[in-house]
Motif scaffolding. Structure first.
Motif, PDB file in Angstrom:
ATOM      1  N   LEU A 167      -7.384  -3.129   3.102  1.00  0.00           N
ATOM      2  CA  LEU A 167      -6.585  -2.419   4.114  1.00  0.00           C
ATOM      3  C   LEU A 167      -7.019  -2.762   5.536  1.00  0.00           C
ATOM      4  O   LEU A 167      -6.386  -2.348   6.495  1.00  0.00           O
ATOM      5  CB  LEU A 167      -6.691  -0.899   3.887  1.00  0.00           C
ATOM      6  CG  LEU A 167      -6.228  -0.414   2.503  1.00  0.00           C
ATOM      7  CD1 LEU A 167      -6.502   1.067   2.335  1.00  0.00           C
ATOM      8  CD2 LEU A 167      -4.751  -0.703   2.311  1.00  0.00           C
ATOM      9  N   TYR A 202      -2.189  -0.587  -3.766  1.00  0.00           N
ATOM     10  CA  TYR A 202      -1.642   0.751  -3.472  1.00  0.00           C
ATOM     11  C   TYR A 202      -1.568   1.050  -1.966  1.00  0.00           C
ATOM     12  O   TYR A 202      -0.516   1.403  -1.444  1.00  0.00           O
ATOM     13  CB  TYR A 202      -2.474   1.814  -4.191  1.00  0.00           C
ATOM     14  CG  TYR A 202      -1.930   3.223  -4.030  1.00  0.00           C
ATOM     15  CD1 TYR A 202      -1.013   3.745  -4.935  1.00  0.00           C
ATOM     16  CD2 TYR A 202      -2.324   4.040  -2.972  1.00  0.00           C
ATOM     17  CE1 TYR A 202      -0.507   5.028  -4.788  1.00  0.00           C
ATOM     18  CE2 TYR A 202      -1.822   5.326  -2.816  1.00  0.00           C
ATOM     19  CZ  TYR A 202      -0.919   5.815  -3.736  1.00  0.00           C
ATOM     20  OH  TYR A 202      -0.421   7.094  -3.587  1.00  0.00           O
ATOM     21  N   GLY A 203      -2.699   0.922  -1.281  1.00  0.00           N
ATOM     22  CA  GLY A 203      -2.741   1.254   0.145  1.00  0.00           C
ATOM     23  C   GLY A 203      -1.861   0.327   0.968  1.00  0.00           C
ATOM     24  O   GLY A 203      -1.249   0.756   1.959  1.00  0.00           O
ATOM     25  N   LYS A 229       0.876  -0.996  -0.062  1.00  0.00           N
ATOM     26  CA  LYS A 229       2.242  -0.532  -0.296  1.00  0.00           C
ATOM     27  C   LYS A 229       2.542   0.677   0.586  1.00  0.00           C
ATOM     28  O   LYS A 229       3.636   0.788   1.151  1.00  0.00           O
ATOM     29  CB  LYS A 229       2.378  -0.152  -1.777  1.00  0.00           C
ATOM     30  CG  LYS A 229       3.742  -0.363  -2.351  1.00  0.00           C
ATOM     31  CD  LYS A 229       3.697  -0.172  -3.849  1.00  0.00           C
ATOM     32  CE  LYS A 229       5.107  -0.066  -4.387  1.00  0.00           C
ATOM     33  NZ  LYS A 229       5.110   0.238  -5.809  1.00  0.00           N
ATOM     34  N   MET A 230       1.571   1.560   0.705  1.00  0.00           N
ATOM     35  CA  MET A 230       1.752   2.748   1.553  1.00  0.00           C
ATOM     36  C   MET A 230       1.978   2.354   3.008  1.00  0.00           C
ATOM     37  O   MET A 230       2.573   3.090   3.780  1.00  0.00           O
ATOM     38  CB  MET A 230       0.516   3.665   1.489  1.00  0.00           C
ATOM     39  CG  MET A 230       0.237   4.280   0.143  1.00  0.00           C
ATOM     40  SD  MET A 230       1.627   5.208  -0.504  1.00  0.00           S
ATOM     41  CE  MET A 230       2.188   4.158  -1.825  1.00  0.00           C
ATOM     42  N   ARG A 231       1.460   1.211   3.372  1.00  0.00           N
ATOM     43  CA  ARG A 231       1.598   0.726   4.753  1.00  0.00           C
ATOM     44  C   ARG A 231       2.821  -0.168   4.938  1.00  0.00           C
ATOM     45  O   ARG A 231       3.013  -0.742   6.001  1.00  0.00           O
ATOM     46  CB  ARG A 231       0.329  -0.033   5.155  1.00  0.00           C
ATOM     47  CG  ARG A 231      -0.851   0.877   5.455  1.00  0.00           C
ATOM     48  CD  ARG A 231      -2.172   0.159   5.318  1.00  0.00           C
ATOM     49  NE  ARG A 231      -3.288   1.025   5.687  1.00  0.00           N
ATOM     50  CZ  ARG A 231      -3.771   1.996   4.928  1.00  0.00           C
ATOM     51  NH1 ARG A 231      -3.238   2.239   3.740  1.00  0.00           N
ATOM     52  NH2 ARG A 231      -4.796   2.744   5.330  1.00  0.00           N
ATOM     53  N   ARG A 275      -4.593   5.927   8.139  1.00  0.00           N
ATOM     54  CA  ARG A 275      -4.351   4.500   7.896  1.00  0.00           C
ATOM     55  C   ARG A 275      -5.332   3.611   8.658  1.00  0.00           C
ATOM     56  O   ARG A 275      -5.250   2.397   8.587  1.00  0.00           O
ATOM     57  CB  ARG A 275      -2.915   4.163   8.253  1.00  0.00           C
ATOM     58  CG  ARG A 275      -2.000   5.042   7.421  1.00  0.00           C
ATOM     59  CD  ARG A 275      -0.600   4.642   7.421  1.00  0.00           C
ATOM     60  NE  ARG A 275       0.092   5.446   6.389  1.00  0.00           N
ATOM     61  CZ  ARG A 275       1.307   5.230   5.992  1.00  0.00           C
ATOM     62  NH1 ARG A 275       1.988   4.245   6.500  1.00  0.00           N
ATOM     63  NH2 ARG A 275       1.864   5.989   5.068  1.00  0.00           N
TER      64      ARG A 275
END
Lengths: 231, 218
Positions: B154, B102-103, B105-107, B80
């Protein structure tokens, strides 16, 4: 042979809501959809796992799954019949000649279709899908889910294909369902029975419904795919 | 004072028929930009993939912002902090906005904040007119710009760009170069594997060369 009159009568039965005919259609849909709904999640998960996880015997499992695709459905029916018959190990369940017995048979028939098609779809996925997801911070499980989502149209094709296989299946349904009117008689078994009696009208009507069902499911699949399988 | 963002010590990578990396030593200063040159097949991509945790190293040590990284058990937290962009980026089969989000959301970035950041990233990459276009209909340059926006949004500590201008026509290449140029103003360390003379000649970019499995200042 005059087919015009039976065809006309077939549509009359269909569109006037003939209860016997619609009971057969309902049984077919109920058994097929229930079987797919129950077996699709574990089968898709297994196909996905076989595709992404290396383990001893993996190749043999893939070959075995592929071989099951050509397993005669009537033999599936025979095995389930023996298991569910009164003297069989599962006879105490009293499921033989019930819609549930047909559902079990359909689940067994659909299982390898779902596993092999999912496996094939996932193996065909671009390796960059998983890498991109991981690089963007997705954890292993989430990246796996993203990969499955990217091949969703292949998985949907697996579901549709397995539905097509069970909704038109005769041998297993007759053996474990017994083709009992109003209980386990479904579209393919009814067509076989009516045709053998020379009663073409109901056979034609049911054949028509079967074709509409097959087309309907395929159209339903193609709508969300849009152009080239893209959302 | 500039601190070391990434430090590699004696990184090796062997394949059954070949030893590709023979002890790479490398130190990237925080917020600086680097271009890594070298012949095709010399291991530039492999080195970046090792740093990104997409491929295991055969040996060696890595430190990120002073913290030792166990390359055999690549930490999720590090994933990350850095982002790797493929030479031919893969865009998910969904909208450009969802790709960029996307990224985030992953975070676990909240939706309203995600939307704001995605909007900024779309504007930065100049792909606002493409938001209704499906990824498979984008040109190579447009895909590259979306992928850069997806990485930049990100706010990573380190960006690894693999041949970002390869196989692009002159217009697309110019637009991609302009985006890369703007990264110098961001608080991010950038490493670009490239043969592109214009990238190599960028004044703020430090040059590294990979040859015979080792990295040296070019």
């Amino acid at each position: 042979m005059d087919l015009l009159e039976p065809t006309r009568y077939a549509f009359y039965l269909l569109f006037t809501g003939d209860p016997a005919l619609w009971r057969i259609i309902f049984t077919s849909l109920y058994c097929s959809l229930a079987a797919i709904a129950l077996i699709a999640p574990p089968a898709v998960a297994l196909g996905f796992l076989i595709a992404i996880v290396s383990f001893p015997g993996r190749r043999a499992l893939v070959v075995f799954s592929q071989a099951l695709l050509s397993f005669p459905t009537v033999v599936v029916g025979l095995v389930i019949y023996m298991l569910l018959s009164r003297q069989g190990p599962l006879g105490f369940l009293k499921l033989l000649f019930t819609p549930e017995a047909i559902i079990i048979g359909y689940m067994v028939i659909a299982f390898p279709v779902l596993v092999v098609f999912t496996l094939s779809a996932v193996q065909g996925a671009d390796p960059r899908v998983h890498e991109t997801a991981r690089s963007l911070g997705a954890r292993r499980l989430r990246a796996a889910w993203t990969t499955l989502f990217e091949v969703r149209f292949g998985v949907m094709a697996a579901v549709v294909n397995s539905f097509g296989r069970v909704v038109s299946e005769v041998g297993c349904a007759i053996m474990v369902g017994g083709n009992i009117a109003g209980l386990t008689r479904n579209i393919p078994t009814a067509i076989a029975l009516e045709t053998s009696k020379g009663e073409f009208a109901q056979g034609i009507a049911l054949g028509f419904v079967l074709i509409v069902l097959a087309l309907g499911v395929n159209v339903a699949l193609s709508v969300p795919q849009g152009e080239g399988g893209m959302k | 004072m500039s601190i070391v963002a990434l430090e590699l010590k004696s990184i090796t990578k062997s394949f059954p028929q070949r030893e590709l990396l023979r002890g790479v030593d490398l130190a990237l200063q925080s917020s600086n930009s680097y271009v890594l040159t070298g012949d095709n097949g010399c291991g530039k991509t492999t080195l970046m993939r090792i740093v990104a945790g997409l491929e295991p190293a055969s040996g060696g040590a890595m430190r990120f912002e002073g913290v030792a990284i166990d390359l055999r058990r690549y930490p999720e937290t590090l994933r990350r902090m850095l982002v790797y962009v493929h030479q031919q980026p893969y865009l998910f089969h969904t909208s450009i906005a969802h790709n960029i989000a996307y990224g985030l959301k992953m975070r676990g970035v909240p939706k309203h904040q995600r939307e704001l950041l995605v909007g900024e990233a779309i504007a930065w990459a100049g792909v606002g007119h493409l938001t209704d276009v499906l990824p498979h209909k984008l040109s190579g340059g447009e895909k590259q710009r979306v992928a850069l926006a997806r990485a930049k949004v990100l706010r990573p500590r380190l960006m690894l760009l693999d041949e970002p201008t390869a196989n692009l026509d002159s217009d697309a290449r110019r637009q991609t170069l302009a985006l890369i140029e703007t990264l110098r103003h961001e608080d991010v360390t950038v490493m670009i594997a490239s043969h592109d003379r214009e990238i190599i000649a960028m004044p703020h970019v430090e040059r590294l060369h990979l040859e015979a499995g080792r990295v040296s200042a070019a």
